[in-house]
Design a protein around this motif. Structure first.
Motif: not given
Ligand SMILES: Nc1ncnc2c1ncn2[C@@H]1O[C@H](COP(=O)(O)OP(=O)(O)OP(=O)(O)O)[C@@H](O)[C@H]1O
Ligand SMILES: Nc1ccn([C@H]2C[C@H](O)[C@@H](COP(=O)(O)O)O2)c(=O)n1
Length: 233
Positions: A20-21, A98, A103, A165, A168-169, A172-173, A185, A189
């Motif tokens: 994931s991610g 999304r 999720d 990861r 980065r997620r 993005e959020h 987060t 993940l």
């Protein structure tokens, strides 16, 4: 088989799996754009199926109910790397698949055998079409190299450190105005990787896959590395 020096696909199939991610979607779209290939996001199909089940009140704890319901939605995946998206019963879904609710539920739905049987067949049909039409395709998910298209000439296992990861997620959020706790987060993940590992092997490279670790690479560098592999360099 490798793509030609000018980058034209000639029916090549590039399988990209990973946790994931790890950057599968962004990288796969980038590779498809660079090489003029189609792009298939198989995770979006599992997400769309999950969205449909939630919308229709299917009891996700009841495997038989999920299996029966999985036959009902009409799903169609776009394969243009610039116009990707999935249509369910005529409705194009983008943000809907999304959400936190999707999720939280998607690993459970993806763990039902009948769901996988239906979606894997749809994925293979999409690949067959791209190959028959001589275009080629980048397919990303968790089980592409091992199950969906084990004869793919280019197989990549794309990974990155879990903390990277998650960061980065998180970025993005935050960019989308829905910042969350960094620790949450990371936990989400890790939870999804662990849940997915009950069905697929997101934490291991498939036999014959080249491991690309994007922890210290930019997105462009990861894309470049896979384009190089596809060209047999
Ligand atoms: N090499 C990279 N360098 C910096 N940021 C990256 C890199 N690869 C991906 N990203 C960013 O990391 C985030 C996650 O990437 P992406 O959505 O492509 O991952 P994914 O593996 O498809 O995720 P999921 O499995 O949850 O669908 C995105 O914000 C993306 O822009
Ligand atoms: N080939 C695949 C692709 C995805 N899944 C499952 C596992 C993920 O949690 C979920 C969503 O995928 P994502 O959008 O995060 O890539 O779908 C799978 O089992 N097999």
């Amino acid at each position: 088989m490798a793509v030609a020096e000018d980058g034209r696909g000639g029916g090549i199939v590039i399988a990209i799996d990973g946790p994931s991610g790890s950057g599968k979607s962004s990288t796969s779209r980038g590779v498809a754009r660079r090489l003029g290939l189609r792009y298939l996001d198989t995770g979006a199909q599992y997400r769309a199926m999950t969205w449909w089940m939630l919308e229709h009140g299917v009891d996700l704890a009841d495997g038989e109910a999920v299996a029966a319901a999985s036959l009902l939605p009409r799903l169609a995946s776009a394969t243009d790397p610039d116009g990707y998206g999935i249509t369910v019963d005529g409705r194009v879904l983008v943000d809907e698949i999304r959400t936190g609710a999707v999720d939280a539920a998607v690993s459970k739905v993806a763990g039902v055998r009948a769901v996988r049987t239906r979606l894997i067949e749809a994925q293979r049909e999409c690949v067959r079409t791209a190959v028959a039409e001589g275009v080629g395709i980048v397919v990303e998910g968790r089980d592409i190299a091992e199950v969906v298209w084990p004869i793919a000439p280019v197989k990549v296992y794309l990974t990155a450190d879990q903390a990277v990861r998650a960061a980065r997620r998180e970025a993005e959020h935050a960019g989308a105005g829905r910042g969350t706790e960094a620790a949450a987060t990371l936990a989400e993940l890790a939870r999804r990787d662990a849940e997915d590992a009950k069905t697929t092997r997101p934490l291991d490279a498939a036999p014959g896959a080249v491991v690309v670790d994007g922890t210290h690479l930019s997105l462009d560098e990861v894309v470049e590395e896979i384009v190089r592999l596809a060209k047999g360099q």
